[in-house]
Design an enzyme around this catalytic site. Structure first.
Site, short mmCIF file in Angstrom:
data_model
loop_
_atom_site.label_atom_id
_atom_site.label_comp_id
_atom_site.label_asym_id
_atom_site.label_seq_id
_atom_site.Cartn_x
_atom_site.Cartn_y
_atom_site.Cartn_z
N CYS A 72 0.84 -1.20 0.00
CA CYS A 72 0.00 0.00 0.00
C CYS A 72 0.88 1.25 0.00
CB CYS A 72 -0.92 0.01 1.21
SG CYS A 72 -2.31 -1.13 1.11
N ASN A 94 12.00 -6.97 -6.21
CA ASN A 94 11.48 -7.80 -5.12
C ASN A 94 12.45 -7.82 -3.95
OD1 ASN A 94 10.43 -9.98 -3.53
ND2 ASN A 94 9.44 -10.80 -5.34
N ASP A 95 11.91 -7.64 -2.75
CA ASP A 95 12.75 -7.64 -1.55
C ASP A 95 13.27 -9.04 -1.23
OD1 ASP A 95 12.39 -4.88 -1.09
OD2 ASP A 95 10.46 -5.28 -0.11
N ASN A 170 0.14 -14.79 -9.22
CA ASN A 170 -0.40 -15.80 -8.32
C ASN A 170 -1.41 -15.09 -7.42
OD1 ASN A 170 1.27 -17.84 -9.30
ND2 ASN A 170 2.92 -17.27 -7.90
N HIS A 181 -2.95 -7.66 -1.90
CA HIS A 181 -2.96 -6.45 -2.72
C HIS A 181 -2.81 -6.82 -4.19
CE1 HIS A 181 -2.48 -2.00 -2.92
NE2 HIS A 181 -1.85 -2.30 -4.06
N HIS A 183 -1.41 -7.36 -7.48
CA HIS A 183 -0.05 -7.21 -8.00
C HIS A 183 0.35 -8.44 -8.81
CE1 HIS A 183 0.73 -9.85 -4.57
NE2 HIS A 183 1.93 -10.10 -5.07
N GLN A 185 4.11 -10.62 -10.55
CA GLN A 185 5.55 -10.81 -10.50
C GLN A 185 6.12 -10.64 -11.92
OE1 GLN A 185 7.15 -11.60 -7.56
NE2 GLN A 185 5.23 -11.74 -6.43
#
Length: 246
Positions: A72, A94-95, A170, A181, A183, A185
């Protein structure tokens, strides 16, 4: 005793069957031209009783904004980075990526049974919308266009450097999605995944032999048959392939 493929007869316990083959009733195998493999189709198995688990529909009552959701706008992610205040789409590295851009390469093995090779890449997360409860199905047309524009931008930019770019989503707990949320990949890698490598080989082979794209030929024949078309318009064709896994 010999059998004829013309009258669709077969043998059972040494006796000739006169029953005509029906693809919606009788088991058979179908060829997948994209992978060069045969798929077993057993339509009669659909008649078996089902006593397994049946998942119930779960309606997610998500808020517009969740202060604990790192995707968010304005919230802190696990890496310590702050997700900026975005108004349509937003993408970031990506973390917890499966692929890193700079890593050591494995040594060459002389044993053919124990082989390794280098794998590098970038994994990105792309948020579709700043609100957690607005999925693509609920977006305005203008908002969906922004998502598609971002997909195209990411694919072209990453494709300049990497061998393969894959955009996928996914969604939902059953799929193992860790964040509700809206989103997706975006993975870019230095190598072709196995599925893509196999299909690339068969698509290239078909084109070299026929001087036409396999998928274009296939879609045109499906449109003519009109047996498995789900939806078609001037831009899209949605269909169930002849070689789909049942």
């Amino acid at each position: 005793m010999s059998t004829s493929t013309d009258d669709k007869t077969s043998l059972k316990n040494g006796e000739e069957l006169k029953e005509k083959f029906d693809p919606t009733e009788h088991q058979h195998i179908r060829y997948n031209p994209l992978k060069g493999e045969w798929v077993l189709v057993s339509p009669h198995r659909m008649k078996r009783p089902w006593g397994g688990q049946i998942e119930s529909n779960v309606e997610e009552d998500l808020p517009d904004y969740d202060p604990n959701n790192p995707l968010c706008p304005g919230n802190i992610r696990a890496s310590g980075q702050i997700t900026p205040i975005y108004e349509n789409t937003y993408s970031f590295i990506n973390d917890f990526p499966a692929l890193l851009e700079s890593v050591p390469s494995p040594s060459k093995s002389e044993d053919e049974l124990f082989q390794m090779d280098a794998a590098r890449g970038i994994c990105k997360v792309m948020c579709f919308h700043p609100k957690s409860n607005v999925t693509i199905a609920l977006m305005k047309i203008s908002e969906i266009k922004e998502v598609i524009k971002r997909w195209i931008f990411e694919m072209l930019e990453l494709g300049e450097k990497w061998t393969w770019v894959q955009i996928f989503e996914n969604r939902g707990a059953l799929m193992g999605c860790s964040n509700a949320h809206p989103h997706c990949q975006i993975w870019a890698s230095s190598f072709l995944p196995n599925e893509a490598k196999i299909k690339d080989r068969f698509l290239s082979d078909y084109y070299n032999r026929n001087k036409k794209p396999l998928l274009i030929d296939y879609v045109q024949k499906e449109l003519f048959k009109k047996e498995r078309i789900v939806l078609d318009n001037r831009d899209w064709v949605v269909l169930v392939t002849n070689f789909v896994y049942y």
